[in-house]
Design a protein around this motif. Structure first.
Motif, PDB file in Angstrom:
ATOM      1  N   ASN A   1      20.108   4.366   6.309  1.00 27.79           N
ATOM      2  CA  ASN A   1      19.414   4.646   6.763  1.00 27.79           C
ATOM      3  C   ASN A   1      17.596   4.874   6.157  1.00 27.79           C
ATOM      4  N   GLU A   2      18.247   6.259   6.144  1.00 26.89           N
ATOM      5  CA  GLU A   2      16.608   6.587   5.513  1.00 26.89           C
ATOM      6  C   GLU A   2      16.410   5.800   4.262  1.00 26.89           C
ATOM      7  N   MET A   3      17.461   5.319   3.452  1.00 21.30           N
ATOM      8  CA  MET A   3      16.969   4.472   1.927  1.00 21.30           C
ATOM      9  C   MET A   3      16.195   3.234   2.367  1.00 21.30           C
ATOM     10  N   LYS A   4      16.657   2.259   3.112  1.00 20.78           N
ATOM     11  CA  LYS A   4      16.699   1.096   3.976  1.00 20.78           C
ATOM     12  C   LYS A   4      15.098   1.353   4.347  1.00 20.78           C
ATOM     13  N   ASP A   5      14.575   2.653   4.968  1.00 21.31           N
ATOM     14  CA  ASP A   5      13.542   2.320   5.524  1.00 21.31           C
ATOM     15  C   ASP A   5      12.357   2.805   3.905  1.00 21.31           C
ATOM     16  N   LYS A   6      13.040   3.884   3.249  1.00 21.49           N
ATOM     17  CA  LYS A   6      12.614   4.666   2.030  1.00 21.49           C
ATOM     18  C   LYS A   6      11.899   3.288   1.463  1.00 21.49           C
ATOM     19  N   MET A   7      12.900   2.148   1.148  1.00 22.70           N
ATOM     20  CA  MET A   7      12.785   0.842   0.601  1.00 22.70           C
ATOM     21  C   MET A   7      11.887  -0.146   1.229  1.00 22.70           C
ATOM     22  N   GLU A   8      12.125  -0.069   2.606  1.00 24.34           N
ATOM     23  CA  GLU A   8      11.369  -1.088   3.086  1.00 24.34           C
ATOM     24  C   GLU A   8       9.138  -0.367   2.999  1.00 24.34           C
ATOM     25  N   ALA A   9       9.133   0.503   3.192  1.00 23.66           N
ATOM     26  CA  ALA A   9       8.305   1.189   2.248  1.00 23.66           C
ATOM     27  C   ALA A   9       7.750   0.640   1.353  1.00 23.66           C
ATOM     28  N   MET A  10       8.206   1.445   0.248  1.00 27.09           N
ATOM     29  CA  MET A  10       8.113   0.561  -1.130  1.00 27.09           C
ATOM     30  C   MET A  10       8.127  -1.085  -1.893  1.00 27.09           C
ATOM     31  N   GLN A  11       8.348  -1.457  -1.184  1.00 28.09           N
ATOM     32  CA  GLN A  11       8.180  -3.096  -0.919  1.00 28.09           C
ATOM     33  C   GLN A  11       6.656  -3.372  -0.754  1.00 28.09           C
ATOM     34  N   ALA A  12       6.413  -2.955   0.840  1.00 30.81           N
ATOM     35  CA  ALA A  12       5.287  -2.608   0.723  1.00 30.81           C
ATOM     36  C   ALA A  12       4.238  -2.490   0.682  1.00 30.81           C
ATOM     37  N   GLU A  13       4.222  -1.545  -0.195  1.00 31.51           N
ATOM     38  CA  GLU A  13       3.493  -0.653  -1.183  1.00 31.51           C
ATOM     39  C   GLU A  13       3.315  -1.046  -2.249  1.00 31.51           C
ATOM     40  N   LEU A  14       4.570  -2.125  -2.859  1.00 29.60           N
ATOM     41  CA  LEU A  14       4.221  -3.089  -3.712  1.00 29.60           C
ATOM     42  C   LEU A  14       3.492  -4.458  -3.741  1.00 29.60           C
ATOM     43  N   ALA A  15       3.685  -4.547  -2.773  1.00 31.22           N
ATOM     44  CA  ALA A  15       2.787  -6.167  -2.549  1.00 31.22           C
ATOM     45  C   ALA A  15       1.170  -5.871  -2.623  1.00 31.22           C
ATOM     46  N   GLU A  16       0.958  -4.482  -2.492  1.00 30.47           N
ATOM     47  CA  GLU A  16      -0.498  -4.248  -2.081  1.00 30.47           C
ATOM     48  C   GLU A  16      -1.124  -3.697  -3.759  1.00 30.47           C
ATOM     49  N   LEU A  17       0.092  -3.191  -4.899  1.00 28.68           N
ATOM     50  CA  LEU A  17       0.019  -2.809  -5.765  1.00 28.68           C
ATOM     51  C   LEU A  17      -0.816  -3.913  -6.717  1.00 28.68           C
TER      52      LEU A  17
ATOM     53  N   THR B   1      -8.475  -9.737 -19.612  1.00 23.70           N
ATOM     54  CA  THR B   1      -7.705  -9.035 -18.545  1.00 23.70           C
ATOM     55  C   THR B   1      -6.673  -9.509 -17.309  1.00 23.70           C
ATOM     56  N   VAL B   2      -6.264  -9.725 -17.417  1.00 22.03           N
ATOM     57  CA  VAL B   2      -4.851 -10.670 -16.492  1.00 22.03           C
ATOM     58  C   VAL B   2      -4.413  -9.270 -14.878  1.00 22.03           C
ATOM     59  N   SER B   3      -4.836  -9.424 -14.033  1.00 22.94           N
ATOM     60  CA  SER B   3      -4.644  -8.739 -12.708  1.00 22.94           C
ATOM     61  C   SER B   3      -3.159  -9.236 -11.978  1.00 22.94           C
ATOM     62  N   LEU B   4      -2.369  -8.143 -11.997  1.00 24.95           N
ATOM     63  CA  LEU B   4      -1.089  -9.247 -11.554  1.00 24.95           C
ATOM     64  C   LEU B   4      -0.867  -8.259 -10.060  1.00 24.95           C
ATOM     65  N   SER B   5      -0.005  -8.658  -8.818  1.00 28.10           N
ATOM     66  CA  SER B   5       0.366  -7.735  -7.743  1.00 28.10           C
ATOM     67  C   SER B   5       1.490  -7.310  -8.066  1.00 28.10           C
ATOM     68  N   GLY B   6       2.613  -6.521  -7.337  1.00 27.40           N
ATOM     69  CA  GLY B   6       3.475  -5.260  -8.022  1.00 27.40           C
ATOM     70  C   GLY B   6       4.709  -6.933  -7.851  1.00 27.40           C
ATOM     71  N   LYS B   7       3.840  -7.759  -6.967  1.00 28.27           N
ATOM     72  CA  LYS B   7       5.116  -9.046  -7.249  1.00 28.27           C
ATOM     73  C   LYS B   7       5.056 -10.082  -7.902  1.00 28.27           C
ATOM     74  N   GLY B   8       4.172  -9.351  -8.850  1.00 29.76           N
ATOM     75  CA  GLY B   8       3.821 -10.494  -9.528  1.00 29.76           C
ATOM     76  C   GLY B   8       3.253 -12.150  -9.786  1.00 29.76           C
ATOM     77  N   ASP B   9       2.244 -12.130  -8.879  1.00 24.48           N
ATOM     78  CA  ASP B   9       0.881 -12.716  -8.710  1.00 24.48           C
ATOM     79  C   ASP B   9       0.301 -12.822  -8.789  1.00 24.48           C
TER      80      ASP B   9
END
Length: 107
Positions: A12-28, A40-48
């Motif tokens: 459960n702790e890992m699941k919570d951490k994964m969700e937080a990390m995915q949200a952080e990557l979306a903002e990266l 220069t090319v800028s990409l989101s953490g998800k590759g967009d």
């Protein structure tokens, strides 16, 4: 039985951490550069792709192929940096878990 409860809690702790990390990557946002910073090319953490900057000196009719190659190189550089960041963050989340070497996340 005690170990199973501990494993469930850790999952459960890992699941919570994964969700937080995915949200952080979306903002990266990572940048890739080519041609000495001329493209220069800028990409989101998800590759967009979020942005593209091209030095005005590259806008010459006879340099179209060079410009196209530089854009591709900058995009690939940004994608590589994005993947590196994702792997670092996954390593933080999964530290201490018995995961086989070379296994990549997300599945």
């Amino acid at each position: 039985m005690k170990d199973i409860m501990g494993m469930m809690k850790a999952a459960n702790e890992m699941k919570d951490k994964m969700e937080a990390m995915q949200a952080e990557l979306a903002e990266l946002v990572v940048e890739g550069r080519s041609g000495g910073g001329m493209v220069t090319v800028s990409l989101s953490g998800k590759g967009d792709m979020k942005g593209l900057k091209i030095d005005p000196s590259l806008f010459k009719d006879d340099d179209v192929e060079v410009l196209e190659d530089l854009i591709i190189a900058a995009h690939n550089d940004a994608k590589s940096r994005s993947e590196e960041e994702m792997q670092k963050k996954m390593a933080e989340v999964t530290s201490g878990l018995p995961i086989p070497p070379g296994m990549k996340f997300p599945f």
